[in-house]
Design a protein around this motif. Structure first.
Motif, PDB file in Angstrom:
ATOM      1  N   HIS A 147      -6.038   1.755   4.940  1.00 31.46           N
ATOM      2  CA  HIS A 147      -4.817   1.241   4.476  1.00 31.46           C
ATOM      3  C   HIS A 147      -4.395  -0.051   5.124  1.00 31.46           C
ATOM      4  O   HIS A 147      -4.436  -1.169   4.797  1.00 31.46           O
ATOM      5  CB  HIS A 147      -3.658   2.060   3.990  1.00 31.46           C
ATOM      6  N   PHE A 158      -1.781 -14.035   2.008  1.00 37.79           N
ATOM      7  CA  PHE A 158      -0.389 -14.302   1.345  1.00 37.79           C
ATOM      8  C   PHE A 158       0.986 -14.411   2.162  1.00 37.79           C
ATOM      9  O   PHE A 158       1.988 -14.669   1.509  1.00 37.79           O
ATOM     10  CB  PHE A 158      -0.078 -13.012   0.340  1.00 37.79           C
ATOM     11  N   VAL A 293      -5.270  -6.536  -6.715  1.00 36.31           N
ATOM     12  CA  VAL A 293      -4.377  -7.752  -6.408  1.00 36.31           C
ATOM     13  C   VAL A 293      -4.109  -8.480  -7.613  1.00 36.31           C
ATOM     14  O   VAL A 293      -3.045  -8.771  -7.939  1.00 36.31           O
ATOM     15  CB  VAL A 293      -4.814  -8.701  -5.347  1.00 36.31           C
ATOM     16  N   ALA A 296      -1.509  -6.447  -9.427  1.00 37.09           N
ATOM     17  CA  ALA A 296      -0.276  -6.318  -8.828  1.00 37.09           C
ATOM     18  C   ALA A 296       0.269  -7.717  -8.923  1.00 37.09           C
ATOM     19  O   ALA A 296       1.625  -7.816  -8.993  1.00 37.09           O
ATOM     20  CB  ALA A 296      -0.295  -5.900  -7.230  1.00 37.09           C
ATOM     21  N   ILE A 366      12.674  -4.842 -12.216  1.00 38.16           N
ATOM     22  CA  ILE A 366      11.502  -4.634 -13.398  1.00 38.16           C
ATOM     23  C   ILE A 366      10.686  -3.575 -12.885  1.00 38.16           C
ATOM     24  O   ILE A 366      10.218  -2.750 -13.696  1.00 38.16           O
ATOM     25  CB  ILE A 366      10.539  -5.856 -13.247  1.00 38.16           C
ATOM     26  N   HIS A 433       3.961   0.130   2.236  1.00 34.33           N
ATOM     27  CA  HIS A 433       3.346  -0.012   1.229  1.00 34.33           C
ATOM     28  C   HIS A 433       4.086  -1.180   0.458  1.00 34.33           C
ATOM     29  O   HIS A 433       3.910  -1.660  -0.724  1.00 34.33           O
ATOM     30  CB  HIS A 433       3.238   0.849   0.012  1.00 34.33           C
ATOM     31  N   MET A 445       7.659 -18.893  -8.482  1.00 27.88           N
ATOM     32  CA  MET A 445       8.805 -19.086  -9.267  1.00 27.88           C
ATOM     33  C   MET A 445       9.403 -20.136  -8.988  1.00 27.88           C
ATOM     34  O   MET A 445       9.960 -20.974  -9.711  1.00 27.88           O
ATOM     35  CB  MET A 445       9.581 -17.868  -8.953  1.00 27.88           C
TER      36      MET A 445
HETATM   37  C1  HEM Z   1       8.134 -10.780  -8.408  1.00 28.26           C
HETATM   38  C2  HEM Z   1       6.894 -10.360  -8.300  1.00 28.26           C
HETATM   39  C3  HEM Z   1       6.562  -8.972  -7.709  1.00 28.26           C
HETATM   40  C4  HEM Z   1       7.113  -7.729  -7.613  1.00 28.26           C
HETATM   41  C5  HEM Z   1       8.703  -7.585  -8.025  1.00 28.26           C
HETATM   42  C6  HEM Z   1       6.490  -6.977  -7.005  1.00 28.26           C
HETATM   43  C7  HEM Z   1       6.968  -5.674  -6.531  1.00 28.26           C
HETATM   44  C8  HEM Z   1       6.187  -4.814  -5.597  1.00 28.26           C
HETATM   45  C9  HEM Z   1       6.507  -3.347  -5.129  1.00 28.26           C
HETATM   46  C10 HEM Z   1       7.877  -2.733  -5.486  1.00 28.26           C
HETATM   47  C11 HEM Z   1       5.507  -2.916  -4.509  1.00 28.26           C
HETATM   48  C12 HEM Z   1       5.378  -1.648  -3.637  1.00 28.26           C
HETATM   49  C13 HEM Z   1       5.304  -0.503  -4.665  1.00 28.26           C
HETATM   50  C14 HEM Z   1       5.190   0.975  -3.982  1.00 28.26           C
HETATM   51  O1  HEM Z   1       5.610   1.025  -2.977  1.00 28.26           O
HETATM   52  O2  HEM Z   1       4.812   1.921  -4.656  1.00 28.26           O
HETATM   53  C15 HEM Z   1       4.321  -3.824  -4.615  1.00 28.26           C
HETATM   54  C16 HEM Z   1       3.121  -3.728  -3.756  1.00 28.26           C
HETATM   55  C17 HEM Z   1       2.027  -4.481  -3.909  1.00 28.26           C
HETATM   56  N1  HEM Z   1       2.038  -6.157  -4.397  1.00 28.26           N
HETATM   57 FE1  HEM Z   1       3.737  -6.764  -5.271  1.00 28.26          FE
HETATM   58  N2  HEM Z   1       5.214  -7.573  -6.388  1.00 28.26           N
HETATM   59  C18 HEM Z   1       5.237  -8.846  -7.052  1.00 28.26           C
HETATM   60  C19 HEM Z   1       4.333  -9.766  -6.881  1.00 28.26           C
HETATM   61  C20 HEM Z   1       3.070  -9.634  -6.264  1.00 28.26           C
HETATM   62  C21 HEM Z   1       2.006 -10.666  -5.903  1.00 28.26           C
HETATM   63  C22 HEM Z   1       2.116 -11.976  -6.377  1.00 28.26           C
HETATM   64  C23 HEM Z   1       1.017 -10.142  -5.412  1.00 28.26           C
HETATM   65  C24 HEM Z   1      -0.208 -10.657  -5.184  1.00 28.26           C
HETATM   66  C25 HEM Z   1      -0.619 -11.864  -4.803  1.00 28.26           C
HETATM   67  C26 HEM Z   1       1.473  -8.545  -5.337  1.00 28.26           C
HETATM   68  C27 HEM Z   1       0.534  -7.589  -4.504  1.00 28.26           C
HETATM   69  C28 HEM Z   1       1.017  -6.378  -4.118  1.00 28.26           C
HETATM   70  C29 HEM Z   1       0.194  -5.491  -3.573  1.00 28.26           C
HETATM   71  C30 HEM Z   1      -1.427  -5.638  -3.298  1.00 28.26           C
HETATM   72  C31 HEM Z   1       0.924  -4.393  -3.486  1.00 28.26           C
HETATM   73  C32 HEM Z   1       0.278  -2.989  -2.741  1.00 28.26           C
HETATM   74  C33 HEM Z   1       0.582  -3.088  -1.080  1.00 28.26           C
HETATM   75  C34 HEM Z   1       0.255  -1.644  -0.739  1.00 28.26           C
HETATM   76  O3  HEM Z   1       0.160  -0.648  -1.134  1.00 28.26           O
HETATM   77  O4  HEM Z   1       0.182  -1.651   0.630  1.00 28.26           O
HETATM   78  N3  HEM Z   1       2.667  -8.422  -5.835  1.00 28.26           N
HETATM   79  N4  HEM Z   1       4.661  -5.089  -5.347  1.00 28.26           N
END
Ligand code: HEM
Length: 487
Positions: A147, A158, A293, A296, A366, A433, A445
């Motif tokens: 991880h 990013f 990705v 997500a 959300i 995470h 945005m």
């Molecule tokens: C407003 C937009 C977004 C929100 C609200 C959001 C929210 C989140 C949240 C809450 C998590 C953690 C989930 C957990 O702990 O179980 C997460 C993980 C993640 N997000 Fe976002 N996300 C957004 C946009 C994005 C974008 C644009 C990308 C990629 C370019 C992205 C890539 C990821 C990835 C790869 C993870 C997993 C990280 C890990 O497990 O180490 N997200 N996101």
């Protein structure tokens, strides 16, 4: 009739033939019974005595056997369920949903315990069908060294240093999207998904893979349709089609990988970082993480953008303040005679707009919660959380608690003029995470809102209100809207 007589004959003779085996069969049955009883006893004892002291489970109710409280959770808005439970039992309570015993936590301290300070005791958990569909080697499902390796690469793509180079590209995508909406009645969420998808693809593949992108998009749409369907992998089902599309997505990414290798191309996008990484990833690992990705990045950002459009539409004075901030940026650029397109520095002057984004993420929350699974018995504040139970930090409850935000139901971006109390604002999660794409999400945005507020006006199609979950919280019907260019 003949058949049935023959059947009886066979069964009678079989019974007779089996008579000598009866003692062994009885023995087997007794062993099985003993095994099941022993296992049940072990489970009961591991829930109460595996830790040195006998600890109680958190307060709460477990509902019906097997079904638990699943119906109560899904029969209305899930947030009502969480809020009622919190009120009745406090910030740490037990329940039973979708066949799993769970502990839900809704205080900033408990969420931090699960996601940050004791994160190693709580592993990410998803239904097996979803893991298979996204790819079992994707970052979300991992812990430990693998991880950490993945996270280093994803963050490299990013973090601000990497995405500041993308502003012009993102702006082109935003202008193209807005232009295509002009004068039309659109489903805001669907259009925002297309926008967020295009931005994600730009950051993952750069500009060079155009020939593959359409095919990739089509496969992704099929995958998306089956993602929330019943996991029945039989020809004709949505799930089956989605699994096929997932395989096809793998082939497309593999083709891009091999074409880049042939050209010996070095690229400063996510795929390039995965390929050149010293962390030595296999192609399968790369494919799973590229699909992950995209997954997500898209619906999350699109949901937040849809809520922003709604809240700005409902709060004319706030829309006015955002528009003035954005017009001032345009004016100052024109006056300076420099570059007309947006720059990274411009996006740093959008403080009012940034507060609107923050407040939208708080109110809309959300992602109402996330899931973890306890890897060994854990004690929290005198309660036992048994190994194997699910733990759900409830982001939405934390964002809507009057202890953390005064008048929490009010949409008031000015509250973010002062930083929120630690661990009370987690739209991007927290800890190991937490979202590595948060800077890109904010950037895309801001760029869209700059052009939307300075060049367009919009009106809702009717008095639609209400929320739907799909699975992210969304305005009802994706917010149908008409956008027109200002004259
Ligand atoms: C407003 C937009 C977004 C929100 C609200 C959001 C929210 C989140 C949240 C809450 C998590 C953690 C989930 C957990 O702990 O179980 C997460 C993980 C993640 N997000 Fe976002 N996300 C957004 C946009 C994005 C974008 C644009 C990308 C990629 C370019 C992205 C890539 C990821 C990835 C790869 C993870 C997993 C990280 C890990 O497990 O180490 N997200 N996101």
């Amino acid at each position: 009739m003949k058949n049935s007589t023959a059947g009886t004959t066979i069964s009678t003779s079989t019974t007779i033939a089996m008579l000598p085996l009866l003692p062994s069969l009885l023995l087997c049955l007794l062993s099985l019974l003993y095994f099941l009883l022993a296992r049940a006893k072990k489970q009961r004892s591991s829930a109460t005595t595996a830790t040195p002291r006998k600890l109680p489970l958190p307060p709460g109710s477990m509902g019906w056997p097997y079904i638990g409280e699943t119906f109560q959770l899904y029969s209305s808005n899930p947030n009502t369920f969480f809020a009622l439970k919190h009120k009745k039992y406090g910030p740490v309570f037990k329940t039973h949903i979708l066949g799993c015993p769970c502990v839900m936590v809704s205080s900033p301290e408990a969420a931090r315990f699960v996601l940050v300070t004791q994160a190693h005791l709580f592993k990410p958990t998803y239904p097996a069908s979803k893991e298979r569909m996204l790819g079992t080697k994707a970052i979300f499902f991992q812990q430990g060294d693998y991880h950490a390796r993945l996270r280093r690469i994803v963050l490299r793509a990013f973090l601000p240093d990497a995405i500041r180079r993308r502003v012009a590209g993102i702006e082109a995508v935003a202008l193209q999207a807005l232009h295509s909406w002009d004068g039309r009645m659109i489903n805001t969420f669907q259009e925002m998904k297309t926008y967020a998808f295009n931005v994600a693809l730009l950051s993952i593949f750069g500009k060079d893979e155009i020939s593959y992108i359409e095919e990739l998009k089509q496969c992704y749409y099929t995958l998306e349709k089956g993602y929330n369907s019943m996991p029945i992998n039989l020809p004709g089902t949505l799930f089956h089609k989605a699994m096929k599309a997932r395989k096809q997505l793998g082939h497309i990414v593999a083709k891009i990988l091999s074409s880049r290798r042939q050209k010996k191309a070095v690229a400063d996008d996510l795929l390039g970082f995965f390929m050149e990484s010293k962390e030595a990833l296999t192609d399968d690992q790369i494919v799973d993480n590229i699909v992950g990705v995209i997954f997500a990045a898209r619906d999350t950002t699109a949901s937040v953008l849809t809520w922003i459009v709604k809240y700005l539409g409902e709060n004319p004075s706030i829309l006015q303040a955002v528009t003035e901030e954005q017009e001032e940026i345009t004016r100052s650029k024109e006056k300076g005679g420099g570059e007309v397109s947006l720059t990274w520095a411009d996006t740093k002057r959008m403080s009012m707009t940034s507060r609107v984004i923050q407040e939208t993420m708080r109110v809309a929350s959300i992602l109402s919660f996330t899931f973890r699974e306890v890897v060994e018995d854990v004690e929290y504040e005198g309660y036992l959380i048994p190994k194997g139970w699910k733990v759900l930090p409830l982001f939405r409850n934390i964002h809507h608690s009057p202890d953390n935000f005064t008048d929490p139901e009010k949409f008031d971006p000015s509250r973010f003029e002062v930083a929120p109390k630690p661990n009370t604002f987690m739209p991007f999660g927290n800890g190991t995470h937490s979202c590595p794409g948060n800077e890109l999400a904010k950037l895309e945005m801001l760029v869209l809102l700059h052009h939307l507020t300075t060049k367009y006006r919009w009106s809702m199609s009717g008095s639609e209100s209400g929320i739907q979950f799909g699975p992210f919280a969304l305005p009802l019907n994706g917010l149908p809207m008409r956008f027109c260019r200002k004259t």
